[in-house]
Design a protein around this motif. Structure first.
Motif, PDB file in Angstrom:
ATOM      1  N   LYS A  56     -14.957   3.070 -20.293  1.00 45.05           N
ATOM      2  CA  LYS A  56     -15.980   3.519 -21.244  1.00 45.05           C
ATOM      3  C   LYS A  56     -17.338   3.644 -20.567  1.00 45.05           C
ATOM      4  O   LYS A  56     -18.067   4.623 -20.774  1.00 45.05           O
ATOM      5  CB  LYS A  56     -16.046   2.537 -22.412  1.00 45.05           C
ATOM      6  CG  LYS A  56     -17.045   2.923 -23.491  1.00 45.05           C
ATOM      7  CD  LYS A  56     -17.039   1.914 -24.628  1.00 45.05           C
ATOM      8  CE  LYS A  56     -18.072   2.273 -25.692  1.00 45.05           C
ATOM      9  NZ  LYS A  56     -18.089   1.292 -26.789  1.00 45.05           N
ATOM     10  N   THR A  57     -17.681   2.661 -19.730  1.00 44.70           N
ATOM     11  CA  THR A  57     -18.970   2.676 -19.036  1.00 44.70           C
ATOM     12  C   THR A  57     -19.029   3.821 -18.034  1.00 44.70           C
ATOM     13  O   THR A  57     -20.041   4.527 -17.927  1.00 44.70           O
ATOM     14  CB  THR A  57     -19.198   1.337 -18.305  1.00 44.70           C
ATOM     15  OG1 THR A  57     -19.176   0.276 -19.271  1.00 44.70           O
ATOM     16  CG2 THR A  57     -20.528   1.334 -17.578  1.00 44.70           C
ATOM     17  N   ILE A  59     -17.327   6.665 -18.075  1.00 35.67           N
ATOM     18  CA  ILE A  59     -17.404   7.950 -18.775  1.00 35.67           C
ATOM     19  C   ILE A  59     -18.807   8.178 -19.343  1.00 35.67           C
ATOM     20  O   ILE A  59     -19.349   9.281 -19.272  1.00 35.67           O
ATOM     21  CB  ILE A  59     -16.344   8.009 -19.891  1.00 35.67           C
ATOM     22  CG1 ILE A  59     -14.937   8.068 -19.269  1.00 35.67           C
ATOM     23  CG2 ILE A  59     -16.574   9.196 -20.817  1.00 35.67           C
ATOM     24  CD1 ILE A  59     -13.811   7.914 -20.261  1.00 35.67           C
ATOM     25  N   LYS A  60     -19.404   7.122 -19.874  1.00 35.20           N
ATOM     26  CA  LYS A  60     -20.742   7.246 -20.468  1.00 35.20           C
ATOM     27  C   LYS A  60     -21.771   7.667 -19.432  1.00 35.20           C
ATOM     28  O   LYS A  60     -22.685   8.447 -19.723  1.00 35.20           O
ATOM     29  CB  LYS A  60     -21.150   5.899 -21.092  1.00 35.20           C
ATOM     30  CG  LYS A  60     -22.516   5.921 -21.754  1.00 35.20           C
ATOM     31  CD  LYS A  60     -22.854   4.558 -22.339  1.00 35.20           C
ATOM     32  CE  LYS A  60     -24.247   4.564 -22.964  1.00 35.20           C
ATOM     33  NZ  LYS A  60     -24.603   3.229 -23.516  1.00 35.20           N
ATOM     34  N   ASN A  61     -21.646   7.146 -18.205  1.00 34.38           N
ATOM     35  CA  ASN A  61     -22.622   7.434 -17.157  1.00 34.38           C
ATOM     36  C   ASN A  61     -22.129   8.473 -16.154  1.00 34.38           C
ATOM     37  O   ASN A  61     -22.693   8.609 -15.068  1.00 34.38           O
ATOM     38  CB  ASN A  61     -22.968   6.137 -16.407  1.00 34.38           C
ATOM     39  CG  ASN A  61     -23.528   5.072 -17.326  1.00 34.38           C
ATOM     40  OD1 ASN A  61     -24.343   5.380 -18.193  1.00 34.38           O
ATOM     41  ND2 ASN A  61     -23.106   3.834 -17.166  1.00 34.38           N
ATOM     42  N   PRO A  77     -12.357  12.892 -23.246  1.00 33.36           N
ATOM     43  CA  PRO A  77     -13.707  13.345 -23.627  1.00 33.36           C
ATOM     44  C   PRO A  77     -13.887  14.844 -23.399  1.00 33.36           C
ATOM     45  O   PRO A  77     -13.200  15.452 -22.574  1.00 33.36           O
ATOM     46  CB  PRO A  77     -14.624  12.534 -22.687  1.00 33.36           C
ATOM     47  CG  PRO A  77     -13.791  11.380 -22.222  1.00 33.36           C
ATOM     48  CD  PRO A  77     -12.387  11.872 -22.186  1.00 33.36           C
ATOM     49  N   ASP A  94     -14.311  14.652 -14.754  1.00 29.62           N
ATOM     50  CA  ASP A  94     -15.399  15.279 -15.505  1.00 29.62           C
ATOM     51  C   ASP A  94     -15.715  16.655 -14.920  1.00 29.62           C
ATOM     52  O   ASP A  94     -16.129  16.767 -13.767  1.00 29.62           O
ATOM     53  CB  ASP A  94     -16.640  14.379 -15.437  1.00 29.62           C
ATOM     54  CG  ASP A  94     -17.777  14.894 -16.307  1.00 29.62           C
ATOM     55  OD1 ASP A  94     -17.585  15.903 -17.009  1.00 29.62           O
ATOM     56  OD2 ASP A  94     -18.866  14.274 -16.279  1.00 29.62           O
TER      57      ASP A  94
END
Length: 204
Positions: A56-57, A59-61, A77, A94
């Protein structure tokens, strides 16, 4: 020497040897303990490993090209693709802000970001290409059934591949022959038809 004297002598001798052994044992303990203490004092403590960042961290950053393993069945995502799978885990990447023309191999069934097309397939993997920010009138061969970005048309077909052309930002009054059934971009009209082709024109 009488028997009583001999008995007394033996007792004294045994007592002497016992005291000597006790003194040696005590001295050994005194020497050994400081040595052990010194060794314990100088011993290096094991390094504590830093806990890995959570998916989660990451992907968030994340930035373009970032990869992270997620559980099979986990939501993917927006803008990410699946590039590898173990059967219980998926490796996702990503593709947000990828440069124009960038290509990446993805697992069959992987999500496709908007503006990307399939240009090759092995049966288990698809090769995707980013057509976002492509230049006007650029052409690219794609697999039959590949998504088509807005503003692109089909100008040729082999039966397994389609040749696409980018009509975004095309000049006014430009004319292009497209395959029958090709999407017609907004602002374009069909001015002629011949067999399986249509001639379209951009309104001025």
């Amino acid at each position: 020497m009488s028997v009583s004297e001999l008995h007394y002598y033996c007792q004294e001798r045994l007592m002497f040897m016992f005291k000597k052994a006790l003194i040696i044992l005590t001295l050994s303990s005194v020497v050994a303990v400081p040595c052990l203490a010194a060794e314990a004092h100088g011993a290096a403590l094991p390094l504590q490993k830093k806990a890995p960042a959570s998916a989660k961290t990451i992907i968030k950053n994340a930035a373009f090209g970032q990869e992270v393993w997620v559980m099979l069945g986990s939501p993917i995502p927006s803008g990410w693709v699946v590039i590898r799978s173990t059967g219980t885990m998926n490796l996702i990447k990503d593709m947000n802000n990828a440069p124009a023309g960038y290509e990446v191999w993805v697992m069959l069934g992987s999500p496709m970001p908007p503006g990307w097309v399939v240009i090759r397939s092995t049966g288990t993997m698809n090769l995707l290409k980013n057509l976002n920010s492509a230049s006007s009138n650029e052409e690219v061969w794609v697999m039959l059934g590949s998504p088509m970005p807005p503003g692109w048309v089909v100008i040729r077909s082999t039966g397994t591949m389609n040749l696409l052309k980018n009509l975004n930002n095309a000049p006014s009054n430009q004319e292009v022959w497209v395959m029958l059934g090709s999407p017609i971009p907004d602002g374009w009209i069909v001015i002629r038809s011949s067999g399986n082709m249509n001639l379209i024109k951009r309104l001025g």
